[in-house]
Write a protein that holds these residues in place. Structure first.
Motif, short mmCIF file in Angstrom:
data_model
loop_
_atom_site.label_atom_id
_atom_site.label_comp_id
_atom_site.label_asym_id
_atom_site.label_seq_id
_atom_site.Cartn_x
_atom_site.Cartn_y
_atom_site.Cartn_z
N GLY A 1 38.28 48.92 46.97
CA GLY A 1 39.42 49.79 46.76
C GLY A 1 39.37 50.09 45.13
O GLY A 1 38.45 49.53 44.41
N ILE A 2 40.27 50.59 44.73
CA ILE A 2 40.56 51.13 43.50
C ILE A 2 40.80 49.88 42.58
O ILE A 2 40.04 49.85 41.49
N ARG A 3 41.79 49.21 42.91
CA ARG A 3 41.67 48.04 41.83
C ARG A 3 40.80 47.13 41.61
O ARG A 3 40.48 46.73 40.64
N ARG A 4 40.25 46.28 42.71
CA ARG A 4 39.20 45.42 42.52
C ARG A 4 37.90 46.21 42.13
O ARG A 4 37.33 45.44 41.48
N GLY A 5 37.71 47.39 42.77
CA GLY A 5 36.49 47.72 42.51
C GLY A 5 36.48 48.46 41.07
O GLY A 5 35.47 48.10 40.38
N THR A 6 37.49 48.91 40.40
CA THR A 6 37.47 49.25 38.98
C THR A 6 37.27 47.91 38.12
O THR A 6 36.57 47.73 37.12
N LEU A 7 38.21 46.96 38.79
CA LEU A 7 37.90 45.65 37.86
C LEU A 7 36.59 45.04 37.86
O LEU A 7 36.00 44.68 36.81
N SER A 8 35.86 45.30 38.84
CA SER A 8 34.40 44.89 38.89
C SER A 8 33.40 45.66 38.02
O SER A 8 32.67 45.21 37.13
N ILE A 9 33.92 47.01 37.87
CA ILE A 9 33.22 47.92 36.90
C ILE A 9 33.53 47.64 35.59
O ILE A 9 32.60 47.50 34.66
N MET A 10 34.83 47.30 35.19
CA MET A 10 35.02 46.81 33.90
C MET A 10 34.50 45.45 33.52
O MET A 10 34.20 45.50 32.35
N ILE A 11 34.53 44.44 34.25
CA ILE A 11 33.81 43.37 34.10
C ILE A 11 32.19 43.61 33.84
O ILE A 11 31.74 42.76 32.69
N TYR A 12 31.66 44.35 34.58
CA TYR A 12 30.41 44.70 34.38
C TYR A 12 30.23 45.22 32.84
O TYR A 12 29.36 44.85 32.28
N LEU A 13 30.92 46.13 32.44
CA LEU A 13 30.87 46.90 31.31
C LEU A 13 31.10 45.72 30.00
O LEU A 13 30.41 45.62 29.08
N LEU A 14 32.15 44.99 30.45
CA LEU A 14 32.39 43.80 29.40
C LEU A 14 31.26 42.81 29.15
O LEU A 14 30.91 42.49 28.01
N LEU A 15 30.73 42.73 30.40
CA LEU A 15 29.43 41.65 30.20
C LEU A 15 28.49 42.25 29.53
O LEU A 15 27.70 41.79 28.48
N GLY A 16 28.11 43.42 29.65
CA GLY A 16 26.87 44.15 28.94
C GLY A 16 27.25 44.25 27.27
O GLY A 16 26.44 44.20 26.66
N ALA A 17 28.70 44.65 27.24
CA ALA A 17 29.06 45.05 25.66
C ALA A 17 29.17 43.64 24.85
O ALA A 17 28.75 43.87 23.63
N ILE A 18 29.14 42.49 25.47
CA ILE A 18 29.13 40.93 24.62
C ILE A 18 27.66 40.59 24.76
O ILE A 18 27.57 39.63 24.20
N THR B 1 37.76 58.10 42.66
CA THR B 1 37.08 57.75 43.98
C THR B 1 38.20 57.14 44.72
O THR B 1 38.65 57.42 45.74
N GLY B 2 38.63 55.94 43.90
CA GLY B 2 39.52 55.03 44.88
C GLY B 2 40.91 55.58 45.16
O GLY B 2 41.41 55.32 45.91
N THR B 3 41.42 56.38 44.25
CA THR B 3 42.61 57.24 44.51
C THR B 3 42.66 58.14 45.86
O THR B 3 43.42 58.04 46.48
N ILE B 4 41.51 58.81 45.72
CA ILE B 4 41.28 59.72 47.02
C ILE B 4 41.24 59.02 48.20
O ILE B 4 41.93 59.30 49.10
N ILE B 5 40.52 57.96 48.26
CA ILE B 5 40.30 57.19 49.37
C ILE B 5 41.62 56.46 49.71
O ILE B 5 41.99 56.39 50.75
N TYR B 6 42.33 55.96 48.81
CA TYR B 6 43.54 55.28 49.08
C TYR B 6 44.54 56.34 49.55
O TYR B 6 45.33 56.03 50.61
N TYR B 7 44.64 57.71 49.40
CA TYR B 7 45.54 58.53 49.79
C TYR B 7 45.20 59.29 51.01
O TYR B 7 46.14 59.81 51.69
N PHE B 8 43.80 59.38 51.14
CA PHE B 8 43.30 60.44 52.11
C PHE B 8 42.68 59.62 53.32
O PHE B 8 42.24 60.20 54.12
N GLY B 9 42.37 58.33 53.18
CA GLY B 9 41.74 57.52 54.01
C GLY B 9 40.44 57.40 53.74
O GLY B 9 39.79 57.96 52.85
#
Length: 189
Positions: free
Chosen positions: A58-75, A108-116
């Motif tokens: 979903g949008i929240r947890r999926g986006t968090l996993s991407i942000m953590i991935y980027l943070l890991l790479g950045a550090i 992506t997450g927003t569209i899936i959330y609202y439209f199934g």
């Protein structure tokens, strides 16, 4: 009133299960970033993992996993393509495509959330998310390339950075949807 505030604040908390899934999908994104398919223009399975994360979590947890991935790479953890890492990768010419994954996940997450999560909805949502990533990444590329190497036209940037990846990315999106549907069928995320 207190009950509403308590329900709202408790709805925002991440459970141990959420953290475990976010971590698992962060690892999946990193592993898929290392998988390089040698073609005329080599590509990774990173986009596949991004869309699986958003589609499954979903949008929240999926986006968090991407942000953590980027943070890991950045550090400095070598999670980016070619086992690369560092802030320099993110602020380099192609770093906009990596940062664009966050915006792609939100769309992506927003569209899936609202439209199934029917196949065609997920396909449309992921394609629109990919377009957002392409737009953000290409604008970033043009700006940073111009600062270091001179001006570049939009068509040239698209020819270098987008056109060779469209068909492989569409294939990865379809594969991601198939995986998400299988996961949904067998695992309660």
């Amino acid at each position: 009133m207190n009950t509403i505030i308590q329900q709202t604040s408790s709805a925002r908390k991440l459970t141990v299960k959420d953290i475990a899934y976010i971590s698992l999908f962060t690892a999946l994104i990193a592993i898929c970033s290392w998988i390089s398919i040698p073609t005329t223009v080599p590509f990774t399975m990173q986009t596949f993992a991004i869309f699986v994360a958003v589609g499954a979590l979903g949008i929240r947890r999926g986006t968090l996993s991407i942000m953590i991935y980027l943070l890991l790479g950045a550090i400095g953890v070598p999670v980016f393509a070619g086992f690369s890492a560092g802030l320099g990768v993110l602020i380099g010419n192609t770093g906009g495509y990596l940062i664009g994954f966050v915006f792609s996940a939100i769309v992506t997450g927003t569209i899936i959330y609202y439209f199934g999560n029917k196949f065609w909805v997920m396909l449309l949502a992921m394609i629109l998310g990919l377009v957002v990533c392409y737009i953000f990444g290409t604008a970033w590329f043009i700006y940073f390339y111009a600062r270091t190497s001179g001006a570049i036209g939009v068509m040239t940037a698209l020819t270098w950075c987008v056109f060779p990846f469209i068909i492989p990315d569409i294939m990865k999106i379809v594969l991601a949807i198939v995986v998400v549907k299988r996961v949904e069928k067998n695992v309660k995320l």
